[in-house]
Design a protein around this motif. Structure first.
Motif, PDB file in Angstrom:
ATOM      1  N   ARG A  26     -19.287 -30.550  -5.196  1.00 26.10           N
ATOM      2  CA  ARG A  26     -18.312 -29.571  -5.853  1.00 26.10           C
ATOM      3  C   ARG A  26     -18.987 -28.911  -7.014  1.00 26.10           C
ATOM      4  O   ARG A  26     -19.966 -29.270  -7.416  1.00 26.10           O
ATOM      5  CB  ARG A  26     -16.998 -30.294  -6.317  1.00 26.10           C
ATOM      6  N   VAL A  27     -18.627 -27.584  -7.074  1.00 28.81           N
ATOM      7  CA  VAL A  27     -19.278 -26.812  -8.083  1.00 28.81           C
ATOM      8  C   VAL A  27     -18.417 -26.327  -8.998  1.00 28.81           C
ATOM      9  O   VAL A  27     -17.250 -25.937  -8.743  1.00 28.81           O
ATOM     10  CB  VAL A  27     -19.809 -25.632  -7.617  1.00 28.81           C
ATOM     11  N   LEU A  28     -18.509 -26.451 -10.237  1.00 31.34           N
ATOM     12  CA  LEU A  28     -18.030 -25.842 -11.544  1.00 31.34           C
ATOM     13  C   LEU A  28     -18.981 -24.952 -12.276  1.00 31.34           C
ATOM     14  O   LEU A  28     -19.881 -24.958 -12.703  1.00 31.34           O
ATOM     15  CB  LEU A  28     -17.593 -26.962 -12.437  1.00 31.34           C
ATOM     16  N   PRO A  29     -18.293 -23.561 -12.314  1.00 32.53           N
ATOM     17  CA  PRO A  29     -19.249 -22.312 -13.032  1.00 32.53           C
ATOM     18  C   PRO A  29     -18.749 -22.340 -14.436  1.00 32.53           C
ATOM     19  O   PRO A  29     -17.746 -22.786 -14.794  1.00 32.53           O
ATOM     20  CB  PRO A  29     -18.441 -21.232 -12.209  1.00 32.53           C
ATOM     21  N   LEU A  30     -19.990 -22.406 -15.070  1.00 30.86           N
ATOM     22  CA  LEU A  30     -19.868 -22.339 -16.478  1.00 30.86           C
ATOM     23  C   LEU A  30     -20.426 -21.272 -17.136  1.00 30.86           C
ATOM     24  O   LEU A  30     -21.428 -20.595 -16.650  1.00 30.86           O
ATOM     25  CB  LEU A  30     -20.434 -23.663 -17.288  1.00 30.86           C
ATOM     26  N   PRO A  31     -20.111 -20.654 -18.203  1.00 26.31           N
ATOM     27  CA  PRO A  31     -20.898 -19.744 -19.045  1.00 26.31           C
ATOM     28  C   PRO A  31     -22.099 -20.359 -19.640  1.00 26.31           C
ATOM     29  O   PRO A  31     -22.171 -21.573 -19.802  1.00 26.31           O
ATOM     30  CB  PRO A  31     -19.854 -18.943 -20.041  1.00 26.31           C
TER      31      PRO A  31
END
Length: 210
Positions: free
Chosen positions: A169-174
């Motif tokens: 799974r992927v979580l996008p972050l700044p």
């Protein structure tokens, strides 16, 4: 670290592609390359960033700066937990510090790096369950067509991206840079909605309670 992964990391750390065959001769690497990567045969979490900054280049330790302090706060982990390779693998899109522009901002990751190494490195860590894709370059690689036009739109769509039926799974972050403090103030949903989920997922994979 298993033997196959250890050999790959050894080749990565010996890489001099961006020095010897620059993709853009007008932008030569301003220093001797120092690839920075933390690979792991056991970590279930991969931190996919952009490229090392000046302090990381000097120390050889990823996120060993104020950005790293903020990132560890986001994750809810200590320095000891963060730098334990049993917990986290850390692989930026560019392994070497790319230099700075005339305004003192870090340049983008070198173009040579990811095509040369990233697919093999990711394949050598099949145990990874969660990728934290920090910034546009990491999101472009790890999210692909699900990435939106802007970073803000991509991060705002984190629920749909995270819930895709894909492993990891992927979580996008700044980027946790202090230059992004204004972004955080403009987007309070990041701390209110995304960070609690991020910390829960991290705690679960570190086998401790959130």
């Amino acid at each position: 670290m298993n033997e196959e992964l250890a050999e790959l990391v050894e080749r990565i750390r010996a890489c001099r592609l961006c020095r010897d065959a620059p993709a853009n001769p007008a932008r030569p690497l301003p220093h001797e390359p120092r690839p920075v990567v933390t690979a792991s045969s056991t970590a279930r979490i991969l931190i996919a960033g952009q490229a090392p900054g000046t302090r990381v280049h000097a120390t050889g330790e990823p996120f060993n700066d104020r950005s790293g302090d903020r990132l560890r706060d986001w994750l809810g982990v200590t320095r000891e937990e963060f730098y334990n390779p049993e917990n986290f693998a850390i692989a930026p899109m560019g392994f070497c510090f790319p230099g700075q522009d005339a305004k003192g901002s870090d340049l983008p990751p070198r173009r040579e790096c990811a095509p040369a190494w990233r697919a093999d490195l990711i394949a050598a860590m099949p145990q990874v369950e969660l990728v934290l894709a920090i910034g546009l370059y990491a999101q472009g690689w790890h999210i692909g067509d699900a990435r939106r036009v802007s970073l803000t739109e991509t991060v705002a769509d984190w629920r749909a991206i995270f819930m895709r039926n894909e492993i990891p799974r992927v979580l996008p972050l700044p980027h946790p840079s202090w230059r992004n403090t204004a972004w955080l103030k403009k987007n309070p949903w990041f701390e209110a909605d995304l960070l609690p989920v991020l910390r829960r997922e991290i705690a679960m994979r570190l086998d401790r309670h959130a």
